[in-house]
Motif scaffolding. Structure first.
Motif, PDB file in Angstrom:
ATOM      1  N   GLU A  30      91.735  47.599  10.631  1.00  0.00           N
ATOM      2  CA  GLU A  30      92.773  47.781   9.567  1.00  0.00           C
ATOM      3  C   GLU A  30      93.942  48.655   9.982  1.00  0.00           C
ATOM      4  OE1 GLU A  30      91.179  51.093   6.614  1.00  0.00           O
ATOM      5  OE2 GLU A  30      91.216  49.651   5.016  1.00  0.00           O
ATOM      6  N   SER A  31      94.062  49.390  10.833  1.00  0.00           N
ATOM      7  CA  SER A  31      95.270  50.316  11.372  1.00  0.00           C
ATOM      8  C   SER A  31      96.098  49.172  12.046  1.00  0.00           C
ATOM      9  CB  SER A  31      94.816  51.484  12.092  1.00  0.00           C
ATOM     10  OG  SER A  31      94.408  51.065  13.388  1.00  0.00           O
ATOM     11  N   ARG A  32      95.633  48.120  12.429  1.00  0.00           N
ATOM     12  CA  ARG A  32      96.915  47.389  13.188  1.00  0.00           C
ATOM     13  C   ARG A  32      96.952  45.920  12.266  1.00  0.00           C
ATOM     14  NH1 ARG A  32      96.209  46.966  18.988  1.00  0.00           N
ATOM     15  NH2 ARG A  32      97.592  45.372  18.966  1.00  0.00           N
ATOM     16  N   LEU A  33      96.109  45.276  11.444  1.00  0.00           N
ATOM     17  CA  LEU A  33      96.489  44.200  10.671  1.00  0.00           C
ATOM     18  C   LEU A  33      96.216  44.100   9.382  1.00  0.00           C
ATOM     19  CD1 LEU A  33      94.256  42.330  13.686  1.00  0.00           C
ATOM     20  CD2 LEU A  33      96.577  42.174  13.045  1.00  0.00           C
ATOM     21  N   LEU A  34      96.217  45.206   8.770  1.00  0.00           N
ATOM     22  CA  LEU A  34      95.512  45.114   7.122  1.00  0.00           C
ATOM     23  C   LEU A  34      97.029  44.590   6.309  1.00  0.00           C
ATOM     24  CD1 LEU A  34      93.528  45.492   4.848  1.00  0.00           C
ATOM     25  CD2 LEU A  34      94.519  48.021   4.783  1.00  0.00           C
ATOM     26  N   ASP A  35      98.222  45.374   6.517  1.00  0.00           N
ATOM     27  CA  ASP A  35      99.358  45.033   5.723  1.00  0.00           C
ATOM     28  C   ASP A  35      99.825  43.669   6.329  1.00  0.00           C
ATOM     29  OD1 ASP A  35      98.758  47.025   3.826  1.00  0.00           O
ATOM     30  OD2 ASP A  35      99.747  48.782   5.442  1.00  0.00           O
ATOM     31  N   ASP A  36     100.683  43.092   5.307  1.00  0.00           N
ATOM     32  CA  ASP A  36     101.540  41.921   5.861  1.00  0.00           C
ATOM     33  C   ASP A  36     102.433  42.591   6.947  1.00  0.00           C
ATOM     34  OD1 ASP A  36     100.310  40.326   4.331  1.00  0.00           O
ATOM     35  OD2 ASP A  36     102.008  40.112   2.629  1.00  0.00           O
ATOM     36  N   SER A  37     103.109  43.632   6.869  1.00  0.00           N
ATOM     37  CA  SER A  37     104.137  44.245   7.980  1.00  0.00           C
ATOM     38  C   SER A  37     103.387  44.449   9.126  1.00  0.00           C
ATOM     39  CB  SER A  37     104.749  45.523   7.317  1.00  0.00           C
ATOM     40  OG  SER A  37     103.672  46.537   7.053  1.00  0.00           O
ATOM     41  N   VAL A  39     100.875  42.786  10.437  1.00  0.00           N
ATOM     42  CA  VAL A  39     100.745  41.291  10.978  1.00  0.00           C
ATOM     43  C   VAL A  39     102.026  40.708  11.579  1.00  0.00           C
ATOM     44  CG1 VAL A  39     100.418  38.834  10.683  1.00  0.00           C
ATOM     45  CG2 VAL A  39      98.679  40.735   9.737  1.00  0.00           C
ATOM     46  N   GLU A  40     103.179  40.920  10.721  1.00  0.00           N
ATOM     47  CA  GLU A  40     104.555  40.441  11.043  1.00  0.00           C
ATOM     48  C   GLU A  40     104.977  41.408  12.343  1.00  0.00           C
ATOM     49  OE1 GLU A  40     106.954  41.597   7.818  1.00  0.00           O
ATOM     50  OE2 GLU A  40     106.108  39.966   6.781  1.00  0.00           O
ATOM     51  N   ASN A  41     104.625  42.647  12.500  1.00  0.00           N
ATOM     52  CA  ASN A  41     104.641  43.381  13.739  1.00  0.00           C
ATOM     53  C   ASN A  41     104.025  42.768  15.016  1.00  0.00           C
ATOM     54  OD1 ASN A  41     106.479  45.356  12.537  1.00  0.00           O
ATOM     55  ND2 ASN A  41     104.958  46.705  12.191  1.00  0.00           N
ATOM     56  N   GLY A  46     104.852  39.248  20.127  1.00  0.00           N
ATOM     57  CA  GLY A  46     104.303  38.038  20.932  1.00  0.00           C
ATOM     58  C   GLY A  46     102.793  38.212  21.065  1.00  0.00           C
ATOM     59  N   ARG A  47     102.031  39.063  20.238  1.00  0.00           N
ATOM     60  CA  ARG A  47     100.603  39.208  20.506  1.00  0.00           C
ATOM     61  C   ARG A  47      99.796  38.283  19.751  1.00  0.00           C
ATOM     62  NH1 ARG A  47     102.621  44.708  21.179  1.00  0.00           N
ATOM     63  NH2 ARG A  47     102.561  45.081  18.693  1.00  0.00           N
ATOM     64  N   LEU A  48     100.554  37.746  18.585  1.00  0.00           N
ATOM     65  CA  LEU A  48      99.496  37.017  17.687  1.00  0.00           C
ATOM     66  C   LEU A  48     100.486  35.805  17.003  1.00  0.00           C
ATOM     67  CD1 LEU A  48      97.562  38.338  14.969  1.00  0.00           C
ATOM     68  CD2 LEU A  48      99.405  37.108  13.994  1.00  0.00           C
ATOM     69  N   VAL A  49      99.810  34.749  16.816  1.00  0.00           N
ATOM     70  CA  VAL A  49     100.535  33.448  16.154  1.00  0.00           C
ATOM     71  C   VAL A  49      99.711  33.362  15.076  1.00  0.00           C
ATOM     72  CG1 VAL A  49     100.929  31.100  16.100  1.00  0.00           C
ATOM     73  CG2 VAL A  49     101.368  32.522  18.330  1.00  0.00           C
ATOM     74  N   PRO A  50     100.263  33.340  13.787  1.00  0.00           N
ATOM     75  CA  PRO A  50      99.479  33.153  12.593  1.00  0.00           C
ATOM     76  C   PRO A  50      99.512  31.635  12.234  1.00  0.00           C
ATOM     77  CG  PRO A  50     101.852  33.553  12.149  1.00  0.00           C
ATOM     78  CD  PRO A  50     101.751  33.731  13.335  1.00  0.00           C
ATOM     79  N   SER A 159     110.207  31.832  23.826  1.00  0.00           N
ATOM     80  CA  SER A 159     110.872  31.190  22.492  1.00  0.00           C
ATOM     81  C   SER A 159     111.300  32.347  21.570  1.00  0.00           C
ATOM     82  CB  SER A 159     109.817  30.197  21.667  1.00  0.00           C
ATOM     83  OG  SER A 159     108.602  30.899  21.161  1.00  0.00           O
ATOM     84  N   ARG A 160     111.423  32.160  20.512  1.00  0.00           N
ATOM     85  CA  ARG A 160     111.864  33.126  19.545  1.00  0.00           C
ATOM     86  C   ARG A 160     110.897  34.410  19.705  1.00  0.00           C
ATOM     87  NH1 ARG A 160     110.087  31.033  13.617  1.00  0.00           N
ATOM     88  NH2 ARG A 160     107.509  31.366  13.816  1.00  0.00           N
ATOM     89  N   PRO A 161     111.662  35.689  19.690  1.00  0.00           N
ATOM     90  CA  PRO A 161     111.099  36.924  19.821  1.00  0.00           C
ATOM     91  C   PRO A 161     110.050  37.157  18.706  1.00  0.00           C
ATOM     92  CG  PRO A 161     113.293  37.172  19.450  1.00  0.00           C
ATOM     93  CD  PRO A 161     113.091  35.631  19.363  1.00  0.00           C
TER      94      PRO A 161
END
Length: 161
Positions: A30-37, A39-41, A46-50, A159-161
């Motif tokens: 939850e502390s790393r991935l709960l909010d859209d922001s 996930v965007e971070n 470069g740690r996650l591709v949605p 590729s894109r950052p």
């Protein structure tokens, strides 16, 4: 690597396992991935591709690895049933093991329901494609159902950052 995976959160993802070594339970997830922001971070770093499907799903995901000289491309048949592709490749920084599955399964010890692929350390460009096999004659089971299939193509290089 190809595997049928599920999500109950509306989003699949491809992620670098070591980047989420601090995720050991729901509180740390939850502390790393709960909010859209959040996930965007992770995407920007470069740690996650949605693979955002905006709904629960059971889908087949295939991850192919290519190089600059020999990129992983869609076959002619896959291109025929291509529904959508990401407009530009995502950056993914890899150490050794990438996992894919529902975003809710990101954990230091991913569950068996996730897929994994071992890659060389480096930066990769990731292109995601949705293939609609329901449009191909003869692909549905007797009940008329086909797993949606997503292809993630990785290619060495930034590729894109």
């Amino acid at each position: 690597m190809r595997k049928v995976v599920a999500t109950g959160s509306g989003m699949f993802a491809l992620w670098e396992r070591s980047a989420f070594s601090s995720v050991v339970d729901y509180k740390t997830w939850e502390s790393r991935l709960l909010d859209d922001s959040d996930v965007e971070n992770e995407i920007a770093a470069g740690r996650l591709v949605p693979i955002n499907i905006h709904g629960d799903s059971v889908s087949e995901i295939e991850v192919r690895v290519g190089t600059q000289a020999n990129p992983a491309l869609l076959s002619e048949r896959e291109s025929t049933y291509l529904t959508v592709s990401t407009p530009a490749p995502y950056l993914l920084r890899a150490q050794t093991v990438l996992h894919f599955g529902g975003i809710e399964h990101i954990h230091t010890d991913p569950v068996p329901e996730t897929g994994s692929i071992t890659v060389d350390a480096g930066e990769y460009q990731v292109q995601v494609h949705l293939i609609d096999w329901q449009q191909e004659p003869g692909m549905a089971n007797p009940d008329g159902w086909v797993h949606p299939r997503y292809h993630g193509h990785l290619r060495e290089g930034r590729s894109r950052p």
